[in-house]
Design a protein around this motif. Structure first.
Motif, PDB file in Angstrom:
ATOM      1  N   ARG A  29     -42.451  34.661 -65.472  1.00 55.84           N
ATOM      2  CA  ARG A  29     -42.576  35.208 -64.324  1.00 55.84           C
ATOM      3  C   ARG A  29     -40.684  35.609 -64.275  1.00 55.84           C
ATOM      4  NH1 ARG A  29     -42.942  30.161 -61.863  1.00 55.84           N
ATOM      5  NH2 ARG A  29     -40.875  30.115 -61.332  1.00 55.84           N
ATOM      6  N   ILE A  30     -39.908  35.868 -64.638  1.00 55.31           N
ATOM      7  CA  ILE A  30     -38.616  36.320 -65.157  1.00 55.31           C
ATOM      8  C   ILE A  30     -37.849  37.524 -65.891  1.00 55.31           C
ATOM      9  CG2 ILE A  30     -37.810  34.537 -63.709  1.00 55.31           C
ATOM     10  CD1 ILE A  30     -35.634  34.327 -65.896  1.00 55.31           C
ATOM     11  N   MET A  31     -39.701  37.399 -66.235  1.00 56.92           N
ATOM     12  CA  MET A  31     -38.576  38.163 -67.861  1.00 56.92           C
ATOM     13  C   MET A  31     -39.183  40.225 -66.621  1.00 56.92           C
ATOM     14  SD  MET A  31     -38.336  37.433 -70.400  1.00 56.92           S
ATOM     15  CE  MET A  31     -39.150  38.711 -72.021  1.00 56.92           C
ATOM     16  N   PRO A  32     -38.348  40.768 -67.250  1.00 58.64           N
ATOM     17  CA  PRO A  32     -38.007  42.681 -65.972  1.00 58.64           C
ATOM     18  C   PRO A  32     -39.350  43.267 -67.200  1.00 58.64           C
ATOM     19  CG  PRO A  32     -35.686  41.831 -67.133  1.00 58.64           C
ATOM     20  CD  PRO A  32     -36.798  40.930 -68.062  1.00 58.64           C
ATOM     21  N   ASN A  80     -32.182  37.453 -65.470  1.00 61.68           N
ATOM     22  CA  ASN A  80     -31.431  37.106 -63.401  1.00 61.68           C
ATOM     23  C   ASN A  80     -31.477  37.664 -62.907  1.00 61.68           C
ATOM     24  OD1 ASN A  80     -30.911  34.461 -65.520  1.00 61.68           O
ATOM     25  ND2 ASN A  80     -28.906  35.076 -65.776  1.00 61.68           N
ATOM     26  N   VAL A  81     -31.302  39.045 -63.106  1.00 61.30           N
ATOM     27  CA  VAL A  81     -31.005  40.041 -62.177  1.00 61.30           C
ATOM     28  C   VAL A  81     -32.374  40.095 -61.483  1.00 61.30           C
ATOM     29  CG1 VAL A  81     -31.442  42.566 -61.327  1.00 61.30           C
ATOM     30  CG2 VAL A  81     -29.242  41.543 -62.674  1.00 61.30           C
ATOM     31  N   GLU A  82     -34.257  40.338 -62.452  1.00 66.66           N
ATOM     32  CA  GLU A  82     -35.272  40.293 -62.260  1.00 66.66           C
ATOM     33  C   GLU A  82     -35.207  39.262 -61.128  1.00 66.66           C
ATOM     34  OE1 GLU A  82     -39.050  41.552 -61.577  1.00 66.66           O
ATOM     35  OE2 GLU A  82     -37.265  43.015 -62.881  1.00 66.66           O
ATOM     36  N   GLN A  83     -35.102  37.716 -61.620  1.00 67.91           N
ATOM     37  CA  GLN A  83     -35.429  36.915 -60.524  1.00 67.91           C
ATOM     38  C   GLN A  83     -34.492  36.777 -59.263  1.00 67.91           C
ATOM     39  OE1 GLN A  83     -33.336  33.664 -61.475  1.00 67.91           O
ATOM     40  NE2 GLN A  83     -35.319  31.969 -60.813  1.00 67.91           N
ATOM     41  N   LEU A  84     -33.857  37.573 -58.720  1.00 67.89           N
ATOM     42  CA  LEU A  84     -32.643  38.412 -56.987  1.00 67.89           C
ATOM     43  C   LEU A  84     -34.100  39.091 -57.021  1.00 67.89           C
ATOM     44  CD1 LEU A  84     -30.551  37.751 -55.547  1.00 67.89           C
ATOM     45  CD2 LEU A  84     -29.253  39.510 -56.720  1.00 67.89           C
ATOM     46  N   LYS A  88     -41.507  37.549 -56.172  1.00 68.17           N
ATOM     47  CA  LYS A  88     -42.012  36.104 -56.925  1.00 68.17           C
ATOM     48  C   LYS A  88     -41.454  35.533 -58.294  1.00 68.17           C
ATOM     49  CE  LYS A  88     -46.902  36.983 -59.468  1.00 68.17           C
ATOM     50  NZ  LYS A  88     -47.714  37.934 -60.085  1.00 68.17           N
ATOM     51  N   ALA A  89     -40.997  36.560 -58.987  1.00 65.27           N
ATOM     52  CA  ALA A  89     -40.023  35.479 -59.987  1.00 65.27           C
ATOM     53  C   ALA A  89     -39.455  34.761 -59.635  1.00 65.27           C
ATOM     54  CB  ALA A  89     -39.100  36.735 -61.269  1.00 65.27           C
ATOM     55  N   ARG A  90     -38.896  34.693 -58.060  1.00 60.79           N
ATOM     56  CA  ARG A  90     -37.945  33.584 -58.120  1.00 60.79           C
ATOM     57  C   ARG A  90     -38.597  32.333 -57.687  1.00 60.79           C
ATOM     58  NH1 ARG A  90     -35.733  35.935 -52.467  1.00 60.79           N
ATOM     59  NH2 ARG A  90     -35.319  37.792 -53.821  1.00 60.79           N
ATOM     60  N   GLY A  91     -40.039  32.547 -57.292  1.00 58.97           N
ATOM     61  CA  GLY A  91     -40.822  31.000 -57.066  1.00 58.97           C
ATOM     62  C   GLY A  91     -40.386  30.366 -55.993  1.00 58.97           C
ATOM     63  N   LYS A  92     -39.904  29.115 -56.683  1.00 60.16           N
ATOM     64  CA  LYS A  92     -39.709  28.213 -55.015  1.00 60.16           C
ATOM     65  C   LYS A  92     -37.881  28.234 -55.280  1.00 60.16           C
ATOM     66  CE  LYS A  92     -44.015  25.866 -55.211  1.00 60.16           C
ATOM     67  NZ  LYS A  92     -44.384  24.620 -55.288  1.00 60.16           N
ATOM     68  N   LEU A  93     -37.562  28.683 -55.478  1.00 61.21           N
ATOM     69  CA  LEU A  93     -36.122  28.650 -56.060  1.00 61.21           C
ATOM     70  C   LEU A  93     -35.064  29.494 -54.250  1.00 61.21           C
ATOM     71  CD1 LEU A  93     -34.343  29.180 -59.652  1.00 61.21           C
ATOM     72  CD2 LEU A  93     -34.556  27.116 -58.478  1.00 61.21           C
ATOM     73  N   PRO A  94     -34.487  28.202 -54.176  1.00 60.09           N
ATOM     74  CA  PRO A  94     -33.753  29.497 -52.184  1.00 60.09           C
ATOM     75  C   PRO A  94     -32.885  30.766 -53.766  1.00 60.09           C
ATOM     76  CG  PRO A  94     -32.904  26.374 -53.012  1.00 60.09           C
ATOM     77  CD  PRO A  94     -34.203  27.423 -54.376  1.00 60.09           C
ATOM     78  N   LEU A  95     -32.551  30.984 -52.082  1.00 61.89           N
ATOM     79  CA  LEU A  95     -32.181  32.934 -52.800  1.00 61.89           C
ATOM     80  C   LEU A  95     -30.662  32.836 -53.140  1.00 61.89           C
ATOM     81  CD1 LEU A  95     -32.308  35.315 -53.287  1.00 61.89           C
ATOM     82  CD2 LEU A  95     -31.473  35.591 -50.360  1.00 61.89           C
ATOM     83  N   TRP A  96     -30.269  31.558 -52.265  1.00 60.34           N
ATOM     84  CA  TRP A  96     -28.590  31.303 -52.828  1.00 60.34           C
ATOM     85  C   TRP A  96     -28.576  30.530 -54.042  1.00 60.34           C
ATOM     86  CZ3 TRP A  96     -26.861  26.459 -53.937  1.00 60.34           C
ATOM     87  CH2 TRP A  96     -27.655  25.236 -53.649  1.00 60.34           C
ATOM     88  N   VAL A  97     -29.604  29.930 -54.915  1.00 58.23           N
ATOM     89  CA  VAL A  97     -29.535  29.714 -55.988  1.00 58.23           C
ATOM     90  C   VAL A  97     -29.610  30.376 -57.154  1.00 58.23           C
ATOM     91  CG1 VAL A  97     -30.608  28.279 -57.492  1.00 58.23           C
ATOM     92  CG2 VAL A  97     -30.514  27.219 -55.362  1.00 58.23           C
ATOM     93  N   VAL A  98     -30.119  31.508 -56.630  1.00 54.92           N
ATOM     94  CA  VAL A  98     -30.674  32.682 -57.574  1.00 54.92           C
ATOM     95  C   VAL A  98     -29.394  33.741 -57.600  1.00 54.92           C
ATOM     96  CG1 VAL A  98     -31.520  34.532 -57.847  1.00 54.92           C
ATOM     97  CG2 VAL A  98     -32.777  32.400 -57.132  1.00 54.92           C
TER      98      VAL A  98
END
Length: 116
Positions: A29-32, A80-84, A88-98
């Motif tokens: 999910r987080i792959m650029p 990690n940047v892609e997840q930010l 969709k890549a973030r999933g259920k993670l809160p933004l502050w964690v990312v």
């Protein structure tokens, strides 16, 4: 204390590497989008993490493993940047964690550097 730190780091990377095989969707999910062969890259990075984590445990390979971890952390930073960037890549993670994960990479690089 330095020995305990070494064992914790080794366990961290071995566990994270195994997790690439247990929960590959998280990493896919987080792959650029510009990175080719997503599934292969997830599995290769998992293998690398396991091997580098094990390499930390032996005096003969410790320095190489630490440099390998530093390189790996730099190479995977775009994920990690892609997840930010990608909700969709973030999933259920809160933004502050990312957000916190980005500077955490620097801490992990410093931690590995202690064993070079």
């Amino acid at each position: 204390m330095k020995e305990l730190s070494l064992y914790l780091m080794s366990l961290l990377y071995i566990t994270a590497g195994v997790n690439h095989f247990v929960m590959p969707k998280v990493y896919l999910r987080i792959m650029p989008p510009y990175v080719p062969f997503h599934k292969t890259m997830v599995f290769l990075s998992g293998i690398a993490e396991v091997l580098l984590g094990v390499g930390l445990l032996f005096t003969l390979t410790r320095e190489w493993a630490a440099w390998g971890i530093i390189l790996l952390l730099i190479v995977i930073f775009p994920a990690n940047v892609e997840q930010l960037k990608n909700k969709k890549a973030r999933g259920k993670l809160p933004l502050w964690v990312v957000i916190l994960r980005l500077p955490l990479q620097l801490v992990l690089i410093w931690w590995a550097w202690l064993y070079t």
